[in-house]
Design a protein around this motif. Structure first.
Motif, PDB file in Angstrom:
ATOM      1  N   GLN A 167       0.850  -1.184   0.000  1.00 31.67           N
ATOM      2  CA  GLN A 167       0.000   0.000   0.000  1.00 31.67           C
ATOM      3  C   GLN A 167       0.893   1.244   0.000  1.00 31.67           C
ATOM      4  O   GLN A 167       1.947   1.279   0.624  1.00 31.67           O
ATOM      5  CB  GLN A 167      -0.907   0.000   1.228  1.00 31.67           C
ATOM      6  N   VAL A 168       0.428   2.257  -0.710  1.00 30.49           N
ATOM      7  CA  VAL A 168       1.158   3.523  -0.801  1.00 30.49           C
ATOM      8  C   VAL A 168       0.215   4.641  -0.407  1.00 30.49           C
ATOM      9  O   VAL A 168      -0.929   4.703  -0.889  1.00 30.49           O
ATOM     10  CB  VAL A 168       1.679   3.754  -2.222  1.00 30.49           C
ATOM     11  N   GLN A 169       0.675   5.512   0.439  1.00 30.83           N
ATOM     12  CA  GLN A 169      -0.093   6.705   0.797  1.00 30.83           C
ATOM     13  C   GLN A 169       0.495   7.907   0.066  1.00 30.83           C
ATOM     14  O   GLN A 169       1.719   8.051  -0.038  1.00 30.83           O
ATOM     15  CB  GLN A 169      -0.059   6.963   2.301  1.00 30.83           C
ATOM     16  N   LEU A 170      -0.400   8.748  -0.427  1.00 31.96           N
ATOM     17  CA  LEU A 170      -0.026  10.005  -1.070  1.00 31.96           C
ATOM     18  C   LEU A 170      -0.624  11.147  -0.262  1.00 31.96           C
ATOM     19  O   LEU A 170      -1.825  11.146   0.006  1.00 31.96           O
ATOM     20  CB  LEU A 170      -0.539  10.056  -2.508  1.00 31.96           C
ATOM     21  N   ALA A 205       4.940  10.655  -1.328  1.00 28.86           N
ATOM     22  CA  ALA A 205       4.576   9.236  -1.360  1.00 28.86           C
ATOM     23  C   ALA A 205       5.258   8.511  -0.210  1.00 28.86           C
ATOM     24  O   ALA A 205       6.406   8.812   0.130  1.00 28.86           O
ATOM     25  CB  ALA A 205       4.987   8.614  -2.691  1.00 28.86           C
ATOM     26  N   SER A 206       4.555   7.549   0.356  1.00 25.78           N
ATOM     27  CA  SER A 206       5.104   6.832   1.509  1.00 25.78           C
ATOM     28  C   SER A 206       6.222   5.874   1.112  1.00 25.78           C
ATOM     29  O   SER A 206       6.977   5.407   1.971  1.00 25.78           O
ATOM     30  CB  SER A 206       3.999   6.071   2.242  1.00 25.78           C
ATOM     31  N   PRO A 228      -3.547   1.705  -8.689  1.00 23.18           N
ATOM     32  CA  PRO A 228      -3.423   3.158  -8.612  1.00 23.18           C
ATOM     33  C   PRO A 228      -3.660   3.647  -7.191  1.00 23.18           C
ATOM     34  O   PRO A 228      -4.319   2.972  -6.390  1.00 23.18           O
ATOM     35  CB  PRO A 228      -4.518   3.653  -9.546  1.00 23.18           C
ATOM     36  N   TYR A 229      -3.129   4.800  -6.896  1.00 24.97           N
ATOM     37  CA  TYR A 229      -3.324   5.420  -5.591  1.00 24.97           C
ATOM     38  C   TYR A 229      -3.692   6.888  -5.787  1.00 24.97           C
ATOM     39  O   TYR A 229      -3.258   7.524  -6.750  1.00 24.97           O
ATOM     40  CB  TYR A 229      -2.059   5.310  -4.736  1.00 24.97           C
ATOM     41  N   TRP A 230      -4.468   7.395  -4.822  1.00 27.17           N
ATOM     42  CA  TRP A 230      -4.903   8.780  -4.853  1.00 27.17           C
ATOM     43  C   TRP A 230      -4.618   9.434  -3.505  1.00 27.17           C
ATOM     44  O   TRP A 230      -4.733   8.802  -2.451  1.00 27.17           O
ATOM     45  CB  TRP A 230      -6.402   8.869  -5.111  1.00 27.17           C
ATOM     46  N   TYR A 289      -5.609  16.853  -6.966  1.00 19.82           N
ATOM     47  CA  TYR A 289      -5.341  15.516  -6.453  1.00 19.82           C
ATOM     48  C   TYR A 289      -4.056  14.958  -7.061  1.00 19.82           C
ATOM     49  O   TYR A 289      -3.818  15.084  -8.264  1.00 19.82           O
ATOM     50  CB  TYR A 289      -6.475  14.564  -6.816  1.00 19.82           C
ATOM     51  N   CYS A 290      -3.285  14.326  -6.233  1.00 23.02           N
ATOM     52  CA  CYS A 290      -2.126  13.578  -6.686  1.00 23.02           C
ATOM     53  C   CYS A 290      -2.542  12.130  -6.952  1.00 23.02           C
ATOM     54  O   CYS A 290      -3.312  11.545  -6.179  1.00 23.02           O
ATOM     55  CB  CYS A 290      -1.056  13.626  -5.599  1.00 23.02           C
ATOM     56  N   ASN A 291      -2.061  11.597  -8.051  1.00 22.97           N
ATOM     57  CA  ASN A 291      -2.412  10.230  -8.447  1.00 22.97           C
ATOM     58  C   ASN A 291      -1.153   9.477  -8.870  1.00 22.97           C
ATOM     59  O   ASN A 291      -0.283  10.042  -9.534  1.00 22.97           O
ATOM     60  CB  ASN A 291      -3.414  10.275  -9.592  1.00 22.97           C
TER      61      ASN A 291
END
Length: 122
Positions: free
Chosen positions: A1-4, A24-25, A110-112, A94-96
């Motif tokens: 999992q990645v957090q933005l 980004a994490s 994908p991550y948001w 938003y960052c994606n």
């Protein structure tokens, strides 16, 4: 999992500037395209700028020449420098993170980020 996590939004006058940041994490830039989207009230979310894994960038026509996307691999951070802002740029930004085929093959999606409000007004 990645957090933005985005930051840097706020209220700015027309013709002013802001710099948005997206942290980004994890360092995913080698296998992800990093994008900035925006969504104004009543409008669909639109792609504003993208930076690809090779470092090249692309922009929507509406921001070309005014916005610059960049990244700092050492800080896991993507930036959006916004100059000559107009009220039409008012939106939530938003960052994606959009996975490459390599990332998809590893089951990464994908991550948001949560979004940051940019308001351009006098």
């Amino acid at each position: 999992q990645v957090q933005l996590v985005e930051s840097g939004g706020g209220l700015v006058q027309p013709e002013g500037s802001l710099r948005l940041s997206c942290v980004a994490s994890r360092n995913i830039f080698a296998i992800y395209t990093m994008n900035w989207y925006r969504q104004a009230p009543g409008n669909q979310r639109e792609l504003v700028a993208a930076i690809f894994s090779d470092g090249t960038a692309a922009y929507a026509d509406s921001v070309k020449g005014r916005f610059t996307i960049s990244r700092d691999n050492t800080k896991n951070t993507v930036y959006l420098q916004m100059n000559s802002l107009s009220p039409e740029d008012t939106a939530v930004y938003y960052c994606n993170a959009d996975p490459s085929q390599v990332a998809r093959d590893y089951g990464l999606g994908p991550y948001w980020g949560q979004g940051t409000q940019v308001t351009v007004s006098s």
